[in-house]
Design an enzyme around this catalytic site. Structure first.
Site, PDB file in Angstrom:
ATOM      1  N   LYS A 171     -85.112  76.329 -62.543  1.00 19.03           N
ATOM      2  CA  LYS A 171     -85.390  77.066 -61.166  1.00 19.03           C
ATOM      3  C   LYS A 171     -83.616  77.436 -61.180  1.00 19.03           C
ATOM      4  O   LYS A 171     -82.884  76.986 -61.277  1.00 19.03           O
ATOM      5  CB  LYS A 171     -85.555  76.157 -59.931  1.00 19.03           C
ATOM      6  CG  LYS A 171     -87.119  75.951 -60.340  1.00 19.03           C
ATOM      7  CD  LYS A 171     -87.505  75.144 -59.072  1.00 19.03           C
ATOM      8  CE  LYS A 171     -89.050  74.446 -59.307  1.00 19.03           C
ATOM      9  NZ  LYS A 171     -89.452  73.611 -60.548  1.00 19.03           N
ATOM     10  N   GLU A 175     -99.363  70.619 -63.573  1.00 19.42           N
ATOM     11  CA  GLU A 175     -98.719  69.656 -62.583  1.00 19.42           C
ATOM     12  C   GLU A 175     -99.385  70.244 -61.357  1.00 19.42           C
ATOM     13  O   GLU A 175    -100.296  71.201 -61.353  1.00 19.42           O
ATOM     14  CB  GLU A 175     -97.408  69.791 -62.449  1.00 19.42           C
ATOM     15  CG  GLU A 175     -96.816  71.345 -62.127  1.00 19.42           C
ATOM     16  CD  GLU A 175     -95.536  71.643 -61.713  1.00 19.42           C
ATOM     17  OE1 GLU A 175     -95.350  70.917 -60.462  1.00 19.42           O
ATOM     18  OE2 GLU A 175     -94.797  72.418 -62.202  1.00 19.42           O
TER      19      GLU A 175
END
Length: 308
Positions: free
Chosen positions: A160, A26
């Site tokens: 996360k 990414e």
């Protein structure tokens, strides 16, 4: 009428044509996830890690409205250094292309674009997921629904830790996204080795992951993604007490400053970097490099074998 195409880089075109292993990467980690000038240095290091493990890196991003799979160094530098780079999820790609934007692809967009050109393995740091207090805000990352319909294998360190990890795992189950731990039955928590949640399945080697991918393809039943959750070793994680204190402070600041939506994750990551005096950045870099290495080894194991 203007024609819009996904443009694979020359090296990626050749690798896909020859059946060599390719790993998607990414670009939001470059433009939004890491501070300058570390971002460009780390982006190059991630690509080199993939190469060192025997695969071709394909960092995905948008430059001047053109969607590129396998940014060259000039393009990578542009996304790492110019201001105003848009954060692109899947829904943003067409609009950004039509308006000639520079853009960095999220996990969702990177997964979708990679799968569209025939790349089946993707390395990232941590997934997006269900945000805290989502019952009131309905704030959930597009990563989850995209993985439900995209045949991509994502190597990550869980989601996360700033998110609602338990709710995210529940949503992944509902959406039918496979989740396996790499040499663990515990779901990692990004900065932390263990998020506190169990996993049903574990794999022990890149070859075993490759076998899972082969079974999925040959069955032809499941068209969604597979998450390979790769935890940091305990001695490389962020100090848990420091993590919990920093997270609590960051969440309080979110409410105080009225930060919502796409701004939440970069805001909290920046807070972690500042409050931990760079310790979280060092952990973040270790995460993505470890994941890039494992993803490359999975891609190598899954690559077609030349005929004898």
């Amino acid at each position: 009428m203007t024609t819009f195409h996904i443009r694979p880089g020359t090296e990626v075109v050749e690798a896909l044509r020859d059946g060599r292993p390719v790993v998607a990467l990414e670009s939001t980690i470059v433009s939004h996830g890491l501070p300058r000038p570390d971002n460009l240095r780390v982006a190059r290091q991630i690509e080199q890690t993939v190469r060192d493990a025997g695969a071709v890196p394909a960092t995905i991003g948008m430059v001047g409205g053109e969607l590129v799979v396998g940014l060259d160094d000039t393009e990578l530098t542009r996304l790492a250094t110019v201001d105003g780079v848009a954060k692109l999820s899947v829904r943003d790609l067409a609009v950004a292309a039509a308006t000639g934007a520079d853009g960095a692809t999220t996990v969702a967009a990177t997964s979708a674009v990679a799968a569209a050109v025939g790349i089946s393995v993707f390395a990232t740091g941590g997934l997006g997921g269900v945000h805290r207090e989502a019952a009131q805000t309905f704030d959930e990352s597009a990563d989850l629904v995209t993985l439900a319909r995209t045949p991509i294998t994502v190597v990550c360190a869980g989601v996360k830790s700033i998110l609602d990890v338990g709710a995210t795992l529940e949503r992944l189950e509902t959406l039918g996204v496979g989740v396996v731990g790499y040499r663990t039955r515990r779901f990692p928590g990004f900065y932390l080795t263990d998020s506190g949640f169990d996993l049903d399945w574990s794999v022990d080697s890149p070859e075993q992951v490759a076998a899972v991918l082969a079974a999925r393809e040959q069955h032809g039943v499941h068209g969604g993604g597979l998450i390979v959750a790769n935890p940091l070793p305990v001695d490389e994680q962020l100090d848990p007490a420091l993590h919990d204190r920093t997270l609590a402070e960051g969440l309080a600041r979110l409410g105080r400053d009225g930060v919502t939506g796409k701004a939440v994750t970069p805001f909290l990551l920046a807070h972690f970097h500042s409050a931990t005096e760079g310790a979280s950045l060092a952990v973040n870099v270790r995460i993505i490099l470890r994941n890039a290495d494992l993803a490359a080894r999975i891609a190598v194991a899954a690559a077609p074998r030349p005929a004898a």
